[in-house]
Write a protein that holds these residues in place. Structure first.
Motif, PDB file in Angstrom:
ATOM      1  N   ILE A  54       0.980  12.964  -9.394  1.00 23.35           N
ATOM      2  CA  ILE A  54       2.091  12.027  -9.519  1.00 23.35           C
ATOM      3  C   ILE A  54       2.659  12.209 -10.924  1.00 23.35           C
ATOM      4  O   ILE A  54       2.006  11.887 -11.909  1.00 23.35           O
ATOM      5  CB  ILE A  54       1.632  10.572  -9.289  1.00 23.35           C
ATOM      6  N   SER A  55       3.860  12.734 -11.000  1.00 17.66           N
ATOM      7  CA  SER A  55       4.457  13.088 -12.284  1.00 17.66           C
ATOM      8  C   SER A  55       4.910  11.860 -13.058  1.00 17.66           C
ATOM      9  O   SER A  55       5.270  10.831 -12.489  1.00 17.66           O
ATOM     10  CB  SER A  55       5.657  14.010 -12.055  1.00 17.66           C
ATOM     11  N   ARG A  56       4.925  12.012 -14.354  1.00 20.23           N
ATOM     12  CA  ARG A  56       5.474  10.986 -15.261  1.00 20.23           C
ATOM     13  C   ARG A  56       6.907  11.313 -15.652  1.00 20.23           C
ATOM     14  O   ARG A  56       7.511  10.612 -16.450  1.00 20.23           O
ATOM     15  CB  ARG A  56       4.604  10.899 -16.514  1.00 20.23           C
ATOM     16  N   THR A  57       7.452  12.407 -15.097  1.00 15.97           N
ATOM     17  CA  THR A  57       8.801  12.859 -15.415  1.00 15.97           C
ATOM     18  C   THR A  57       9.723  12.523 -14.237  1.00 15.97           C
ATOM     19  O   THR A  57       9.546  13.054 -13.137  1.00 15.97           O
ATOM     20  CB  THR A  57       8.805  14.387 -15.655  1.00 15.97           C
ATOM     21  N   PRO A  58      10.717  11.661 -14.437  1.00 13.89           N
ATOM     22  CA  PRO A  58      11.548  11.191 -13.319  1.00 13.89           C
ATOM     23  C   PRO A  58      12.253  12.275 -12.517  1.00 13.89           C
ATOM     24  O   PRO A  58      12.460  12.107 -11.316  1.00 13.89           O
ATOM     25  CB  PRO A  58      12.565  10.273 -13.996  1.00 13.89           C
ATOM     26  N   ASP A  59      12.598  13.409 -13.106  1.00 12.04           N
ATOM     27  CA  ASP A  59      13.300  14.438 -12.345  1.00 12.04           C
ATOM     28  C   ASP A  59      12.355  15.443 -11.670  1.00 12.04           C
ATOM     29  O   ASP A  59      12.797  16.402 -11.049  1.00 12.04           O
ATOM     30  CB  ASP A  59      14.328  15.168 -13.215  1.00 12.04           C
ATOM     31  N   SER A  60      11.065  15.205 -11.740  1.00 15.08           N
ATOM     32  CA  SER A  60      10.078  16.079 -11.108  1.00 15.08           C
ATOM     33  C   SER A  60      10.063  15.862  -9.600  1.00 15.08           C
ATOM     34  O   SER A  60      10.234  14.739  -9.124  1.00 15.08           O
ATOM     35  CB  SER A  60       8.682  15.764 -11.667  1.00 15.08           C
ATOM     36  N   PRO A  61       9.818  16.928  -8.833  1.00 16.23           N
ATOM     37  CA  PRO A  61       9.659  16.744  -7.386  1.00 16.23           C
ATOM     38  C   PRO A  61       8.429  15.896  -7.038  1.00 16.23           C
ATOM     39  O   PRO A  61       8.309  15.410  -5.927  1.00 16.23           O
ATOM     40  CB  PRO A  61       9.516  18.162  -6.832  1.00 16.23           C
ATOM     41  N   PHE A  62       7.532  15.714  -8.011  1.00 15.13           N
ATOM     42  CA  PHE A  62       6.304  14.947  -7.787  1.00 15.13           C
ATOM     43  C   PHE A  62       6.394  13.518  -8.313  1.00 15.13           C
ATOM     44  O   PHE A  62       5.384  12.840  -8.450  1.00 15.13           O
ATOM     45  CB  PHE A  62       5.110  15.692  -8.400  1.00 15.13           C
ATOM     46  N   TRP A  63       7.605  13.075  -8.606  1.00 16.69           N
ATOM     47  CA  TRP A  63       7.824  11.692  -9.026  1.00 16.69           C
ATOM     48  C   TRP A  63       7.527  10.773  -7.830  1.00 16.69           C
ATOM     49  O   TRP A  63       7.851  11.115  -6.691  1.00 16.69           O
ATOM     50  CB  TRP A  63       9.271  11.520  -9.490  1.00 16.69           C
ATOM     51  N   PRO A  64       6.890   9.628  -8.042  1.00 11.32           N
ATOM     52  CA  PRO A  64       6.567   8.728  -6.930  1.00 11.32           C
ATOM     53  C   PRO A  64       7.795   8.411  -6.069  1.00 11.32           C
ATOM     54  O   PRO A  64       8.874   8.140  -6.583  1.00 11.32           O
ATOM     55  CB  PRO A  64       6.068   7.455  -7.636  1.00 11.32           C
ATOM     56  N   GLY A  65       7.606   8.487  -4.766  1.00 10.04           N
ATOM     57  CA  GLY A  65       8.676   8.183  -3.823  1.00 10.04           C
ATOM     58  C   GLY A  65       9.522   9.376  -3.425  1.00 10.04           C
ATOM     59  O   GLY A  65      10.268   9.303  -2.446  1.00 10.04           O
ATOM     60  N   ARG A  66       9.421  10.476  -4.144  1.00  6.50           N
ATOM     61  CA  ARG A  66      10.172  11.681  -3.780  1.00  6.50           C
ATOM     62  C   ARG A  66       9.421  12.434  -2.683  1.00  6.50           C
ATOM     63  O   ARG A  66       8.189  12.429  -2.651  1.00  6.50           O
ATOM     64  CB  ARG A  66      10.357  12.591  -4.984  1.00  6.50           C
ATOM     65  N   PRO A  67      10.165  13.124  -1.808  1.00  8.20           N
ATOM     66  CA  PRO A  67       9.504  13.872  -0.728  1.00  8.20           C
ATOM     67  C   PRO A  67       8.489  14.898  -1.240  1.00  8.20           C
ATOM     68  O   PRO A  67       7.465  15.118  -0.598  1.00  8.20           O
ATOM     69  CB  PRO A  67      10.665  14.563  -0.010  1.00  8.20           C
ATOM     70  N   GLY A  68       8.748  15.508  -2.382  1.00  8.13           N
ATOM     71  CA  GLY A  68       7.837  16.514  -2.920  1.00  8.13           C
ATOM     72  C   GLY A  68       6.472  15.973  -3.294  1.00  8.13           C
ATOM     73  O   GLY A  68       5.498  16.719  -3.360  1.00  8.13           O
ATOM     74  N   ALA A  69       6.367  14.665  -3.519  1.00 12.48           N
ATOM     75  CA  ALA A  69       5.087  14.056  -3.882  1.00 12.48           C
ATOM     76  C   ALA A  69       4.204  13.796  -2.666  1.00 12.48           C
ATOM     77  O   ALA A  69       3.002  13.552  -2.809  1.00 12.48           O
ATOM     78  CB  ALA A  69       5.321  12.759  -4.644  1.00 12.48           C
ATOM     79  N   GLU A  70       4.775  13.867  -1.477  1.00 15.23           N
ATOM     80  CA  GLU A  70       4.018  13.606  -0.248  1.00 15.23           C
ATOM     81  C   GLU A  70       3.111  14.792   0.076  1.00 15.23           C
ATOM     82  O   GLU A  70       3.422  15.932  -0.225  1.00 15.23           O
ATOM     83  CB  GLU A  70       4.977  13.373   0.917  1.00 15.23           C
ATOM     84  N   PHE A  71       1.995  14.497   0.728  1.00 15.40           N
ATOM     85  CA  PHE A  71       1.096  15.556   1.177  1.00 15.40           C
ATOM     86  C   PHE A  71       1.778  16.398   2.252  1.00 15.40           C
ATOM     87  O   PHE A  71       2.566  15.883   3.043  1.00 15.40           O
ATOM     88  CB  PHE A  71      -0.193  14.973   1.762  1.00 15.40           C
ATOM     89  N   GLN A  72       1.454  17.686   2.286  1.00 18.60           N
ATOM     90  CA  GLN A  72       1.906  18.526   3.382  1.00 18.60           C
ATOM     91  C   GLN A  72       1.255  17.981   4.663  1.00 18.60           C
ATOM     92  O   GLN A  72       0.042  17.750   4.691  1.00 18.60           O
ATOM     93  CB  GLN A  72       1.509  19.980   3.142  1.00 18.60           C
ATOM     94  N   PRO A  73       2.040  17.732   5.705  1.00 16.68           N
ATOM     95  CA  PRO A  73       1.510  17.038   6.895  1.00 16.68           C
ATOM     96  C   PRO A  73       0.250  17.662   7.488  1.00 16.68           C
ATOM     97  O   PRO A  73      -0.680  16.948   7.865  1.00 16.68           O
ATOM     98  CB  PRO A  73       2.669  17.093   7.889  1.00 16.68           C
TER      99      PRO A  73
END
Length: 190
Positions: A54-73
């Motif tokens: 979970i990134s601390r950088t708002p423009d990261s794909p791993f920012w909370p709530g962004r699709p990139g932070a979700e696990f691969q199904p």
């Protein structure tokens, strides 16, 4: 720490790792190998830990709530599998993972996921330094091409191989997915 059941630690297998912006990678079969190991661990009722960055950088794909932070199904945790969220590459830093493993008497860990030279290497170093019998699965991890410190472009295979070399022997044992399926230390065979 004595040997006991083996915990599989699946690191950062999130949707953002599949985005083209992540770069050119190696080990195109890594996800298939991770799924094979994950299925074997589940069938044997061995403990599984999923780590999410979970990134601390708002423009990261791993920012909370962004699709990139979700696990691969296909690699997402089941309801009874432990999930650790981290903000730095090392899954042991400020996460409670070490305590979770100790409380359950888990002295062995097998680490898979991404990226070999960041989260895998730092997590494996800590696991080894903390006394866990640590294994990294070479064909169930992957990384991305990058320039070295001298500015020389290195392929993802080169970065991956050097990272595994950094770990081998002192911190961890390096094995293939096929070899990981034969590791001793469980109540039931895979």
């Amino acid at each position: 720490m004595k040997d006991g059941p083996i915990s599989l630690i699946v690191v950062d297998m999130q949707k953002g790792m599949k985005e083209p912006a992540a770069g050119v990678r190696n080990n195109p079969d890594a996800e298939r190998n991770i799924l094979t190991l994950l299925t074997a661990w589940r069938n044997a009722s061995w403990p599984v830990v999923h780590v999410r960055h979970i990134s601390r950088t708002p423009d990261s794909p791993f920012w909370p709530g962004r699709p990139g932070a979700e696990f691969q199904p296909e690699l997402a945790p089941l309801d009874d599998e432990h999930v650790v969220e981290k903000n730095v590459p090392d899954a042991f830093v400020h996460t409670g993972l070490e305590r979770w493993l100790h409380v359950r008497g888990l002295g062995q860990v097998v680490i898979v996921g991404v990226s070999t030279n960041h989260s895998i290497e730092s997590t494996a170093r800590s696991a080894g330094n903390l006394g866990f019998k640590t294994t990294v699965v070479s064909d169930a991890t992957f990384t991305f091409a990058q320039e070295d410190y001298a500015g020389i472009p290195r392929t993802a295979d080169e970065v991956h191989a050097m990272s595994l070399a950094n770990l081998a022997g002192e911190y961890t044992t390096i094995v293939s997915a096929a070899e990981a399926l034969k590791l001793p230390g469980s109540r039931r065979p895979l």
